[in-house]
Design an enzyme around this catalytic site. Structure first.
Site, mmCIF file in Angstrom:
data_model
loop_
_atom_site.group_PDB
_atom_site.id
_atom_site.type_symbol
_atom_site.label_atom_id
_atom_site.label_comp_id
_atom_site.label_asym_id
_atom_site.label_seq_id
_atom_site.Cartn_x
_atom_site.Cartn_y
_atom_site.Cartn_z
ATOM 1 N N GLY A 112 -12.139 -3.049 -3.687
ATOM 2 C CA GLY A 112 -11.111 -3.903 -3.088
ATOM 3 C C GLY A 112 -10.161 -3.092 -2.228
ATOM 4 N N SER A 187 -3.328 -9.434 -4.421
ATOM 5 C CA SER A 187 -2.127 -8.712 -3.974
ATOM 6 C C SER A 187 -2.482 -7.666 -2.923
ATOM 7 C CB SER A 187 -1.495 -7.998 -5.161
ATOM 8 O OG SER A 187 -2.362 -6.962 -5.625
ATOM 9 N N SER A 215 -0.549 -9.288 -9.616
ATOM 10 C CA SER A 215 -0.518 -7.820 -9.538
ATOM 11 C C SER A 215 0.712 -7.247 -8.845
ATOM 12 C CB SER A 215 -1.791 -7.299 -8.821
ATOM 13 O OG SER A 215 -2.950 -7.961 -9.261
ATOM 14 N N GLU A 334 -6.164 -6.372 -14.144
ATOM 15 C CA GLU A 334 -7.285 -5.465 -14.387
ATOM 16 C C GLU A 334 -7.371 -5.040 -15.855
ATOM 17 O OE1 GLU A 334 -6.724 -2.277 -11.509
ATOM 18 O OE2 GLU A 334 -5.360 -1.201 -12.814
ATOM 19 N N ARG A 406 -15.238 -2.497 -15.623
ATOM 20 C CA ARG A 406 -14.390 -2.884 -16.769
ATOM 21 C C ARG A 406 -15.148 -3.758 -17.779
ATOM 22 N NH1 ARG A 406 -9.836 -0.334 -15.106
ATOM 23 N NH2 ARG A 406 -9.374 -0.556 -12.897
HETATM 24 O O1 S3P Z 1 -3.841 -2.576 -5.155
HETATM 25 C C1 S3P Z 1 -4.546 -2.142 -6.057
HETATM 26 O O2 S3P Z 1 -4.788 -0.924 -6.201
HETATM 27 C C2 S3P Z 1 -5.126 -3.109 -7.019
HETATM 28 C C3 S3P Z 1 -4.612 -4.376 -7.083
HETATM 29 C C4 S3P Z 1 -5.168 -5.408 -7.981
HETATM 30 O O3 S3P Z 1 -5.951 -6.276 -7.194
HETATM 31 P P1 S3P Z 1 -5.784 -7.891 -7.169
HETATM 32 O O4 S3P Z 1 -4.388 -8.202 -6.803
HETATM 33 O O5 S3P Z 1 -6.800 -8.296 -6.163
HETATM 34 O O6 S3P Z 1 -6.116 -8.328 -8.565
HETATM 35 C C5 S3P Z 1 -6.019 -4.800 -9.086
HETATM 36 O O7 S3P Z 1 -6.694 -5.794 -9.795
HETATM 37 C C6 S3P Z 1 -6.995 -3.798 -8.518
HETATM 38 O O8 S3P Z 1 -7.761 -3.220 -9.538
HETATM 39 C C7 S3P Z 1 -6.246 -2.652 -7.847
HETATM 40 C C1 PEP Z 2 -10.257 -5.325 -9.553
HETATM 41 C C2 PEP Z 2 -10.517 -4.019 -9.554
HETATM 42 O O1 PEP Z 2 -10.852 -3.268 -8.471
HETATM 43 P P1 PEP Z 2 -10.728 -3.460 -6.891
HETATM 44 O O2 PEP Z 2 -9.850 -2.323 -6.435
HETATM 45 O O3 PEP Z 2 -12.125 -3.334 -6.388
HETATM 46 O O4 PEP Z 2 -10.114 -4.793 -6.612
HETATM 47 C C3 PEP Z 2 -10.448 -3.235 -10.814
HETATM 48 O O5 PEP Z 2 -10.522 -1.990 -10.732
HETATM 49 O O6 PEP Z 2 -10.321 -3.820 -11.910
#
Ligand code: S3P
Ligand code: PEP
Length: 446
Positions: A112, A187, A215, A334, A406
């Site tokens: 992501g 987020s 988040s 997460e 996870r």
């Molecule tokens: O900005 C980041 O590093 C993250 C934000 C979150 O994403 P979401 O807001 O899409 O859940 C989280 O779940 C992801 O593992 C890491």
């Molecule tokens: C949602 C996750 O990762 P990503 O950064 O790919 O969104 C995670 O690590 O739980």
């Protein structure tokens, strides 16, 4: 949510013969490492990143930035040669920014942070940057970043309309300005726009219009890290309007940063202490952090453990009892798979709320947790925004992971106390924690 036939290898989840008693050195934070790489690449001078996480997601980020012309040198620093102090020994990456180049090709994998944080960087490159990734990356929401970048002046070809694969036609600069986005599905849309905004001609004003925003600690992490490299950021928490973030255009400093351990990846180890009634110490647990994993101190205490921050790190002890919990995990989504695994072993039911957006994570995490825990004899039902978990005696079986790191660590937690659990494709933990099987065996003294 399909089982990947290429990954049917089974890992017998180790069973704990008694209470665990271990110190576990958890590798660096994925979220900090990938933000630091982006900020260092956009800086006006070289910087250092010490104890970076070296995992699939962070190597994809480094590879993508290199493809756009950024220098990233990997070195091992000894304690006597580093300016940042003795704690900074070990692996260190030197990041040397340069004019961002296209044409380039970026593989986002299923990260992501890579698929959302890099299109704004690519808009600053001087040519086209093509983004592609794992099949699942096509399904994860990206429209918030694509639509916003267009409003801010970028040209993007998204063949699939709002998702990967796509090409950002960088023109060397981006106007920036004000943009409205709905970041209720991730987020990371907000973080993505803020991280590159100091390099936009007019900076950015991001106005979130959606009804929910998950988040928040990760958005705070973005803001803190931007400020640490000299950016001026106004936030709702610093007296600004609700749901509005402003970043002023300006040069970023190259810094020397030591990456904190990944507290979300500490979760399975803390859970091991909780479900076996043992003790686990995580060295270098930060006294102050924006990482969502810090909430584990509170969540796992409510579920039956106790913890203390000492000179040794976070010392977490299970009492032998595991309690259910009713908790909104929207800020710390997460952590959901690990909390669900512990909840399935508890002495009372649990309700996990506020995490509807997990359906669009690495896999549909709500469906995957429900199916896999139920196939071991559990009683989990999905709600509109989470899970109801009624603990029942569990039995062994295959725990499928759907290419989700996870899910694999959640299955390992259950396997500690339920005999005969086999985790399919434990190698998927390489997304953020490549040495998980070795760390897990080490914790158990194997
Ligand atoms: O900005 C980041 O590093 C993250 C934000 C979150 O994403 P979401 O807001 O899409 O859940 C989280 O779940 C992801 O593992 C890491
Ligand atoms: C949602 C996750 O990762 P990503 O950064 O790919 O969104 C995670 O690590 O739980």
């Amino acid at each position: 949510m399909t089982v990947n036939p290429a990954h049917t290898a089974l890992w017998p989840a180790p069973h704990a013969s008694g209470a665990v008693d271990a110190t576990v050195h958890v590798p660096g934070s994925k979220s900090v490492t990938n933000r630091a790489l982006v900020l260092a690449a956009l800086a006006s001078e070289p910087g250092w990143l010490r104890r970076p996480l070296r995992s699939r997601d962070t190597l994809l980020m480094a590879g993508a930035l290199r493809a756009m012309g950024v220098g990233i040198e990997e070195t091992v620093a000894s304690s006597s040669t580093v300016a940042a102090g003795p704690d900074a020994s070990g692996e260190a990456w030197r990041i040397i920014p340069s004019g961002l180049r296209g044409p380039a090709t970026v593989d986002v994998g299923n990260a992501g942070t890579v698929m959302r944080f890099l299109p704004p960087v690519a808009a600053l490159a001087d040519g086209p940057v093509r983004f592609d990734g794992d099949p699942r990356s096509y399904e994860r929401p990206l429209h918030g970043v694509i639509d916003a970048l267009r409003v801010l002046g970028a040209r993007i070809d998204d063949d699939a309309r709002g998702s990967l694969p796509l090409t950002v036609h960088g023109s060397g600069a981006l106007d920036g300005g004000t943009v409205e986005i709905d970041a209720s599905s991730s987020s990371q849309f907000v973080s993505a726009l803020l991280l590159s905004a100091p390099r936009f001609n007019q900076g950015v004003e991001v106005r979130h219009t959606g009804s929910t925003l998950p988040s928040m600690p990760h958005i705070r992490m973005t803001v803190d890290m931007l400020r640490a490299v000299g950016a001026q950021v106004d936030t709702p928490e610093s007296g600004g309007e609700p749901n509005v973030w402003r970043v002023t255009s300006g040069a970023l400093l190259g810094r020397d940063l030591i990456v904190e351990p990944d507290l979300s990846n500490a979760q399975p180890f803390l859970a091991a202490a909780l479900v076996t009634g043992g003790t686990v110490v995580i060295p270098d647990w930060p006294a102050r952090t924006t990482q969502p994993g810090d909430r584990l101190r509170e969540i796992f205490t409510e579920m039956g453990g106790s913890c203390e921050l000492t000179d040794r790190g976070l010392e977490f002890t299970g009492s032998g009892a595991i309690h259910g919990i009713d908790v909104d995990l929207g800020e710390v989504g997460e952590l959901t798979p690990g909390v669900a695994a512990v909840a399935a072993l508890a002495d009372s039911p649990s309700t996990l709320r506020g995490v509807a957006h997990l359906r669009l994570h690495e896999t549909d995490r709500l469906a995957a947790l429900t199916k896999e825990i139920n196939e071991l004899g559990g009683d989990v039902t999905e709600t509109a925004d989470g899970l109801h978990i009624r603990p029942r005696p569990l039995h062994g079986g295959v725990f499928h992971t759907y290419d989700d790191h996870r899910m694999a660590t959640a299955g390992a937690i259950i396997g500690l106390v339920v005999g005969g659990v086999e985790i399919e494709n434990v190698a998927t933990t390489a997304k953020t924690l490549p040495d998980f099987p070795e760390l897990w065996a080490g914790m158990l003294g194997n």
